[in-house]
Design a protein around this motif. Structure first.
Motif, PDB file in Angstrom:
ATOM      1  N   GLN A  26      28.878  45.813  35.280  1.00  0.00           N
ATOM      2  CA  GLN A  26      29.622  45.019  34.187  1.00  0.00           C
ATOM      3  C   GLN A  26      30.816  44.521  34.766  1.00  0.00           C
ATOM      4  O   GLN A  26      31.664  45.120  35.548  1.00  0.00           O
ATOM      5  CB  GLN A  26      29.495  45.943  33.279  1.00  0.00           C
ATOM      6  N   ILE A  27      31.311  43.557  33.841  1.00  0.00           N
ATOM      7  CA  ILE A  27      32.559  43.011  33.910  1.00  0.00           C
ATOM      8  C   ILE A  27      33.701  44.032  33.966  1.00  0.00           C
ATOM      9  O   ILE A  27      34.563  43.844  34.635  1.00  0.00           O
ATOM     10  CB  ILE A  27      32.936  41.556  33.162  1.00  0.00           C
ATOM     11  N   ARG A  28      33.487  45.044  33.227  1.00  0.00           N
ATOM     12  CA  ARG A  28      34.482  45.910  32.664  1.00  0.00           C
ATOM     13  C   ARG A  28      34.655  46.900  34.105  1.00  0.00           C
ATOM     14  O   ARG A  28      35.678  47.390  34.538  1.00  0.00           O
ATOM     15  CB  ARG A  28      34.080  47.050  31.541  1.00  0.00           C
ATOM     16  N   GLN A  29      33.475  47.339  34.991  1.00  0.00           N
ATOM     17  CA  GLN A  29      33.435  47.848  35.997  1.00  0.00           C
ATOM     18  C   GLN A  29      34.146  47.177  37.160  1.00  0.00           C
ATOM     19  O   GLN A  29      34.904  47.736  37.915  1.00  0.00           O
ATOM     20  CB  GLN A  29      32.104  48.176  36.413  1.00  0.00           C
ATOM     21  N   LEU A  30      34.032  45.882  37.382  1.00  0.00           N
ATOM     22  CA  LEU A  30      34.446  44.895  38.371  1.00  0.00           C
ATOM     23  C   LEU A  30      35.807  44.798  37.946  1.00  0.00           C
ATOM     24  O   LEU A  30      36.639  45.097  39.014  1.00  0.00           O
ATOM     25  CB  LEU A  30      34.108  43.703  38.303  1.00  0.00           C
ATOM     26  N   CYS A  31      36.412  44.835  36.772  1.00  0.00           N
ATOM     27  CA  CYS A  31      37.832  44.741  36.681  1.00  0.00           C
ATOM     28  C   CYS A  31      38.539  46.259  36.824  1.00  0.00           C
ATOM     29  O   CYS A  31      39.566  45.991  37.422  1.00  0.00           O
ATOM     30  CB  CYS A  31      38.196  44.259  35.096  1.00  0.00           C
ATOM     31  N   GLU A  32      38.090  47.018  36.625  1.00  0.00           N
ATOM     32  CA  GLU A  32      38.620  48.585  36.821  1.00  0.00           C
ATOM     33  C   GLU A  32      38.638  48.791  38.387  1.00  0.00           C
ATOM     34  O   GLU A  32      39.645  49.087  38.877  1.00  0.00           O
ATOM     35  CB  GLU A  32      37.930  49.497  36.258  1.00  0.00           C
ATOM     36  N   GLN A  33      37.596  48.588  38.958  1.00  0.00           N
ATOM     37  CA  GLN A  33      37.231  48.620  40.629  1.00  0.00           C
ATOM     38  C   GLN A  33      38.207  47.971  41.251  1.00  0.00           C
ATOM     39  O   GLN A  33      38.865  48.305  42.217  1.00  0.00           O
ATOM     40  CB  GLN A  33      35.794  48.529  41.185  1.00  0.00           C
ATOM     41  N   GLU A  34      38.387  46.836  40.914  1.00  0.00           N
ATOM     42  CA  GLU A  34      38.908  45.985  41.701  1.00  0.00           C
ATOM     43  C   GLU A  34      40.564  45.462  41.203  1.00  0.00           C
ATOM     44  O   GLU A  34      41.174  44.555  41.889  1.00  0.00           O
ATOM     45  CB  GLU A  34      37.981  44.574  41.981  1.00  0.00           C
ATOM     46  N   LEU A  41      38.757  36.830  35.466  1.00  0.00           N
ATOM     47  CA  LEU A  41      37.284  37.059  36.061  1.00  0.00           C
ATOM     48  C   LEU A  41      36.222  36.483  35.605  1.00  0.00           C
ATOM     49  O   LEU A  41      35.415  36.178  35.917  1.00  0.00           O
ATOM     50  CB  LEU A  41      37.402  38.529  36.349  1.00  0.00           C
ATOM     51  N   GLU A  42      36.239  36.306  33.931  1.00  0.00           N
ATOM     52  CA  GLU A  42      35.080  35.723  33.303  1.00  0.00           C
ATOM     53  C   GLU A  42      35.000  34.410  33.924  1.00  0.00           C
ATOM     54  O   GLU A  42      33.823  33.908  33.935  1.00  0.00           O
ATOM     55  CB  GLU A  42      35.540  35.999  31.773  1.00  0.00           C
ATOM     56  N   GLN A  43      36.050  33.631  33.796  1.00  0.00           N
ATOM     57  CA  GLN A  43      35.896  32.270  34.510  1.00  0.00           C
ATOM     58  C   GLN A  43      35.597  32.159  35.774  1.00  0.00           C
ATOM     59  O   GLN A  43      34.563  31.221  36.124  1.00  0.00           O
ATOM     60  CB  GLN A  43      37.350  31.549  34.429  1.00  0.00           C
ATOM     61  N   ILE A  44      35.770  33.096  36.668  1.00  0.00           N
ATOM     62  CA  ILE A  44      35.329  33.115  37.971  1.00  0.00           C
ATOM     63  C   ILE A  44      34.169  33.364  38.223  1.00  0.00           C
ATOM     64  O   ILE A  44      33.154  32.881  38.880  1.00  0.00           O
ATOM     65  CB  ILE A  44      36.297  34.115  38.849  1.00  0.00           C
ATOM     66  N   LEU A  45      33.587  34.256  37.644  1.00  0.00           N
ATOM     67  CA  LEU A  45      32.132  34.614  37.413  1.00  0.00           C
ATOM     68  C   LEU A  45      31.187  33.698  36.953  1.00  0.00           C
ATOM     69  O   LEU A  45      30.218  33.547  37.508  1.00  0.00           O
ATOM     70  CB  LEU A  45      31.874  36.104  36.699  1.00  0.00           C
ATOM     71  N   ASP A  61      22.162  47.798  29.978  1.00  0.00           N
ATOM     72  CA  ASP A  61      21.824  47.955  31.553  1.00  0.00           C
ATOM     73  C   ASP A  61      21.978  46.707  32.048  1.00  0.00           C
ATOM     74  O   ASP A  61      21.780  46.412  33.407  1.00  0.00           O
ATOM     75  CB  ASP A  61      20.431  48.405  31.782  1.00  0.00           C
ATOM     76  N   GLY A  62      22.829  45.588  31.614  1.00  0.00           N
ATOM     77  CA  GLY A  62      22.872  44.405  32.053  1.00  0.00           C
ATOM     78  C   GLY A  62      24.395  44.210  33.017  1.00  0.00           C
ATOM     79  O   GLY A  62      24.588  45.387  33.579  1.00  0.00           O
ATOM     80  N   GLY A  63      24.486  43.179  33.568  1.00  0.00           N
ATOM     81  CA  GLY A  63      25.825  43.056  34.320  1.00  0.00           C
ATOM     82  C   GLY A  63      25.427  41.727  35.325  1.00  0.00           C
ATOM     83  O   GLY A  63      24.689  40.991  34.970  1.00  0.00           O
ATOM     84  N   TYR A  64      26.356  41.805  36.215  1.00  0.00           N
ATOM     85  CA  TYR A  64      26.315  40.675  37.163  1.00  0.00           C
ATOM     86  C   TYR A  64      25.751  41.334  38.696  1.00  0.00           C
ATOM     87  O   TYR A  64      25.842  42.720  39.175  1.00  0.00           O
ATOM     88  CB  TYR A  64      27.595  40.142  37.738  1.00  0.00           C
ATOM     89  N   GLU A  65      24.951  40.489  39.395  1.00  0.00           N
ATOM     90  CA  GLU A  65      24.252  40.741  40.559  1.00  0.00           C
ATOM     91  C   GLU A  65      24.319  39.611  41.593  1.00  0.00           C
ATOM     92  O   GLU A  65      24.235  38.468  41.081  1.00  0.00           O
ATOM     93  CB  GLU A  65      22.910  41.406  40.492  1.00  0.00           C
ATOM     94  N   LEU A  66      24.327  40.137  42.792  1.00  0.00           N
ATOM     95  CA  LEU A  66      24.154  38.747  43.538  1.00  0.00           C
ATOM     96  C   LEU A  66      22.620  38.246  43.716  1.00  0.00           C
ATOM     97  O   LEU A  66      21.814  39.268  43.413  1.00  0.00           O
ATOM     98  CB  LEU A  66      24.361  39.341  45.079  1.00  0.00           C
TER      99      LEU A  66
END
Length: 156
Positions: A26-34, A41-45, A61-66
């Motif tokens: 999730q975007i929240r996880q990405l923001c916190e972790q990185e 980040l929303e625009q970049i994603l 259970d959603g989020g971003y994946e490669l």
């Protein structure tokens, strides 16, 4: 120099590559972790998604994946997808070529000659360097020892 946008995109895509397969971040996880700003980040994603590098799924259970494996994601094209042309001069760009406004003659232009070889080498590396290559090198790189922390890594 790459832009802050490209730096954030790179950090986000590495984090997604390191995530467990099938589990979106999730975007929240990405923001916190990185340590990335959410709005930026929303625009970049969105750029990475439009370029076909990532997918997103809504819901708890959603989020971003490669969308493709890290060994099929090459750094040069990925940077272009978020930043546009990466050439130092418009007359050297492979994707957005245009003659420089003040150019008398491209063949004998000193500025173009000065940057052409270095850019060619740089571009060749970025075009063939995969995200997996970078991650492997990072994983095997010796960790820098910080002053005062020697006792934490010694056998004493």
């Amino acid at each position: 120099m790459i832009s802050q946008r490209a730096r954030y995109a790179f950090k986000a895509i590495v984090a997604l590559a390191r995530a467990k397969p099938g589990e979106g971040m999730q975007i929240r996880q990405l923001c916190e972790q990185e340590k990335l700003p959410r709005k930026f980040l929303e625009q970049i994603l969105l750029s990475l998604k439009a370029a076909g590098y990532i997918s997103s799924k809504r819901g708890r259970d959603g989020g971003y994946e490669l969308l493709k494996p890290a060994d099929l994601i090459f750094i040069g094209p990925m940077l272009r997808s978020v930043d546009g042309p990466i050439a130092p001069l418009p007359c050297l760009s492979r994707t957005a070529y245009r003659r420089c406004d003040d150019c008398r003659d491209e063949v004998s232009c000193e500025l173009r000659i000065a940057f052409a070889k270095a850019y060619s080498d740089y571009l060749g590396t970025l075009e063939h360097l995969s995200l997996a290559d970078v991650m492997r090198q990072s994983d095997t790189a010796p960790r820098a020892k910080l002053p005062g922390l020697e006792s934490l890594t010694s056998d004493a």
